[in-house]
Design a protein around this motif. Structure first.
Motif, PDB file in Angstrom:
ATOM      1  N   MET A  21     -20.344 -63.940  35.783  1.00  0.00           N
ATOM      2  CA  MET A  21     -20.540 -62.527  35.459  1.00  0.00           C
ATOM      3  C   MET A  21     -19.772 -62.109  34.218  1.00  0.00           C
ATOM      4  SD  MET A  21     -20.870 -60.510  39.120  1.00  0.00           S
ATOM      5  CE  MET A  21     -19.327 -61.126  39.810  1.00  0.00           C
ATOM      6  N   LEU A  22     -18.560 -62.628  34.046  1.00  0.00           N
ATOM      7  CA  LEU A  22     -17.791 -62.269  32.857  1.00  0.00           C
ATOM      8  C   LEU A  22     -18.490 -62.752  31.594  1.00  0.00           C
ATOM      9  CD1 LEU A  22     -15.016 -61.064  31.913  1.00  0.00           C
ATOM     10  CD2 LEU A  22     -14.196 -63.407  31.849  1.00  0.00           C
TER      11      LEU A  22
ATOM     12  N   TYR B 169     -21.712 -63.512  31.171  1.00  0.00           N
ATOM     13  CA  TYR B 169     -23.026 -62.889  30.955  1.00  0.00           C
ATOM     14  C   TYR B 169     -22.893 -61.423  30.568  1.00  0.00           C
ATOM     15  CZ  TYR B 169     -27.940 -61.775  31.693  1.00  0.00           C
ATOM     16  OH  TYR B 169     -29.246 -61.375  31.524  1.00  0.00           O
ATOM     17  N   GLN B 170     -22.064 -60.692  31.300  1.00  0.00           N
ATOM     18  CA  GLN B 170     -21.972 -59.252  31.060  1.00  0.00           C
ATOM     19  C   GLN B 170     -21.313 -58.924  29.731  1.00  0.00           C
ATOM     20  OE1 GLN B 170     -23.576 -57.186  33.053  1.00  0.00           O
ATOM     21  NE2 GLN B 170     -24.133 -58.930  34.361  1.00  0.00           N
ATOM     22  N   LEU B 171     -20.357 -59.742  29.310  1.00  0.00           N
ATOM     23  CA  LEU B 171     -19.680 -59.496  28.039  1.00  0.00           C
ATOM     24  C   LEU B 171     -20.311 -60.264  26.887  1.00  0.00           C
ATOM     25  CD1 LEU B 171     -15.922 -59.511  29.137  1.00  0.00           C
ATOM     26  CD2 LEU B 171     -17.499 -57.571  28.936  1.00  0.00           C
ATOM     27  N   THR B 172     -21.304 -61.099  27.184  1.00  0.00           N
ATOM     28  CA  THR B 172     -22.012 -61.907  26.183  1.00  0.00           C
ATOM     29  C   THR B 172     -21.024 -62.711  25.343  1.00  0.00           C
ATOM     30  OG1 THR B 172     -23.535 -60.027  26.054  1.00  0.00           O
ATOM     31  CG2 THR B 172     -23.961 -61.848  24.577  1.00  0.00           C
TER      32      THR B 172
ATOM     33  N   THR C 250     -20.712 -58.359  43.064  1.00  0.00           N
ATOM     34  CA  THR C 250     -21.956 -58.939  42.537  1.00  0.00           C
ATOM     35  C   THR C 250     -23.093 -57.934  42.613  1.00  0.00           C
ATOM     36  OG1 THR C 250     -21.245 -61.130  43.274  1.00  0.00           O
ATOM     37  CG2 THR C 250     -23.567 -60.872  42.716  1.00  0.00           C
TER      38      THR C 250
ATOM     39  N   VAL D 186     -22.541 -55.223  39.912  1.00  0.00           N
ATOM     40  CA  VAL D 186     -22.731 -55.651  38.524  1.00  0.00           C
ATOM     41  C   VAL D 186     -24.169 -56.068  38.244  1.00  0.00           C
ATOM     42  CG1 VAL D 186     -22.067 -57.381  36.798  1.00  0.00           C
ATOM     43  CG2 VAL D 186     -20.322 -56.329  38.258  1.00  0.00           C
ATOM     44  N   THR D 187     -24.798 -56.783  39.168  1.00  0.00           N
ATOM     45  CA  THR D 187     -26.129 -57.348  38.898  1.00  0.00           C
ATOM     46  C   THR D 187     -27.259 -56.675  39.680  1.00  0.00           C
ATOM     47  OG1 THR D 187     -26.007 -59.010  40.668  1.00  0.00           O
ATOM     48  CG2 THR D 187     -25.015 -59.581  38.548  1.00  0.00           C
ATOM     49  N   ASP D 188     -26.921 -55.790  40.615  1.00  0.00           N
ATOM     50  CA  ASP D 188     -27.900 -55.126  41.491  1.00  0.00           C
ATOM     51  C   ASP D 188     -28.588 -56.097  42.445  1.00  0.00           C
ATOM     52  OD1 ASP D 188     -27.458 -52.550  40.461  1.00  0.00           O
ATOM     53  OD2 ASP D 188     -28.846 -52.923  38.801  1.00  0.00           O
TER      54      ASP D 188
ATOM     55  N   THR E  31     -25.899 -64.013  40.680  1.00  0.00           N
ATOM     56  CA  THR E  31     -25.604 -63.785  39.274  1.00  0.00           C
ATOM     57  C   THR E  31     -26.804 -64.164  38.411  1.00  0.00           C
ATOM     58  OG1 THR E  31     -24.688 -66.012  39.009  1.00  0.00           O
ATOM     59  CG2 THR E  31     -23.168 -64.258  39.654  1.00  0.00           C
ATOM     60  N   ASP E  32     -26.769 -63.735  37.160  1.00  0.00           N
ATOM     61  CA  ASP E  32     -27.839 -64.047  36.219  1.00  0.00           C
ATOM     62  C   ASP E  32     -27.718 -65.480  35.710  1.00  0.00           C
ATOM     63  OD1 ASP E  32     -29.167 -61.277  35.772  1.00  0.00           O
ATOM     64  OD2 ASP E  32     -27.020 -60.877  35.503  1.00  0.00           O
TER      65      ASP E  32
END
Length: 358
Positions: free
Chosen positions: A110-111, A113-116, A167, A170-172, A176-177
């Motif tokens: 998540m870190l 992916y979310q922060l790219t 989770t 953050v991702t609904d 995770t993605d």
């Protein structure tokens, strides 16, 4: 006759004929009993018996690809069983290790992916989080004096809830993605989840890491001062403290080693499947503990080895995959685990009594 007369040497008298009398501390025991005193001997024989059994009842086990799958399954259990075993030798155990694996994977995924950002950023942060969880568990145990069972049960419930809630937030979703197209993914996958060819059979890199970690843990236990500390605090922490062993440091560092193992297995899961299910990991902690117990580690601490859990994990992988190859109902796996665990406890008890019998 006085005590002094009993203990005094017979100066000038020739040695008495017949066998030399020795007490239980100095008598040299038979080789068989000395071998039985080794915690890994019993599980080695058990693992060999399980292997032979499935080689007979499931012919497909004899194929190289099948054995590679069994070793892979064993390695994912064995990498975590090693630090869990060291912790048990040190007199504690960790019920949060299963969900901590998922916490590590979720953090990295998540870190990143979310922060790219490059996935290695997530990997490093996940390592810090995993070590912090282990340090927290260890600090709570040594600071409060509470049993590690209660402390890590609380951590288990906290992590289980946080994994799922964060989770979803953050991702609904509960997963995770996919991060397979992000920078650094291929390099990380090469380290944590790659395969290599051996005689036409693909072997997972985790098998190599498993054996490397086992060799390192064995060296630490038997060749370093830290290994002596582990046995000492597991045997009697008050006596260990009295002779200068840093009990607090040893216990906290052992919990952090479990955190490191959780991070490593978590990274393997992430880079093998590209995504992580937040509800996984529950129940795995019992598998890790059982592999250590089957490997000869006592729940009371102060006794065990790093080699024993290697064979214990192999038995788990062998049974889990062997049941499938034999065409049996996989629901029997749990029953086999229960039988192996009870059998290991009884064998360990018998071995201890036989090894210490005068």
């Amino acid at each position: 006759m006085s005590m002094a007369q009993q203990a005094g040497p017979a100066v000038g008298k020739p040695p008495a004929s017949g066998p030399e009398e020795t007490d239980g501390r100095t008598a040299r025991r038979p080789l068989a009993l000395r071998l039985l005193a080794r915690p890994e001997v019993g599980v080695f024989l058990g693992a060999a018996a399980v292997l032979v059994f499935f080689l007979i009842v499931a012919p497909s086990v004899r194929q190289g690809s099948s054995m590679a799958t069994i070793l892979y399954q064993s390695s994912t259990i064995g990498i975590m069983a090693l630090p869990v075993a060291l912790l048990m030798i040190g007199g504690e155990f960790d019920l949060s290790s299963g969900v901590a694996v998922i916490t590590s994977a979720l953090t990295a995924s998540m870190l990143s992916y979310q922060l790219t950002v490059n996935v290695w950023t997530g990997v490093i942060v996940a390592l810090i989080v995993s070590l912090a969880i282990g340090a927290f568990n260890g600090w709570m145990v040594v600071k409060t004096g509470l049993p590690s069972f209660l402390v890590t049960l609380g951590t288990f419930l906290i992590l289980q809830g946080v994994n799922l809630a964060v989770t979803k937030l953050v991702t609904d979703t509960v997963a995770t993605d996919d991060i397979s197209d992000m920078d650094g993914f291929d390099q990380a996958r090469h380290i944590f989840a790659s395969s290599f060819d051996v005689g036409g059979v693909q072997v997972k890199i985790t098998v190599v890491w498993w054996l490397v970690f086992a060799a390192l843990a064995t060296w630490v236990l038997w060749r370093t001062k830290y290994g002596n500390w582990i046995f000492a605090v597991g045997g009697n922490k008050d006596s260990a403290r009295a002779v200068g062993v840093p009990v607090r440091f040893t216990k906290i560092s052992l919990f952090m080693l479990v955190g490191f193992g959780a991070w490593f297995v978590g990274m393997h899961n992430l880079f093998s499947f590209n995504t992580v299910q937040s509800g996984e990991g529950v129940g795995q902690e019992l598998i890790y503990i059982a592999a250590a117990v089957i490997g000869g580690c006592l729940l009371t601490g102060g006794y065990g080895s790093a080699i024993g859990p290697v064979f214990g994990a192999f038995m788990f992988g062998m049974v889990q995959q062997g049941i499938v190859y034999a065409g049996w109902n996989p629901d029997w796996f749990k029953a086999f685990l229960g039988v192996m665990l009870l059998g290991a406890v009884l064998i360990n008890l018998w071995v201890q009594r036989a090894a210490t019998r005068r």
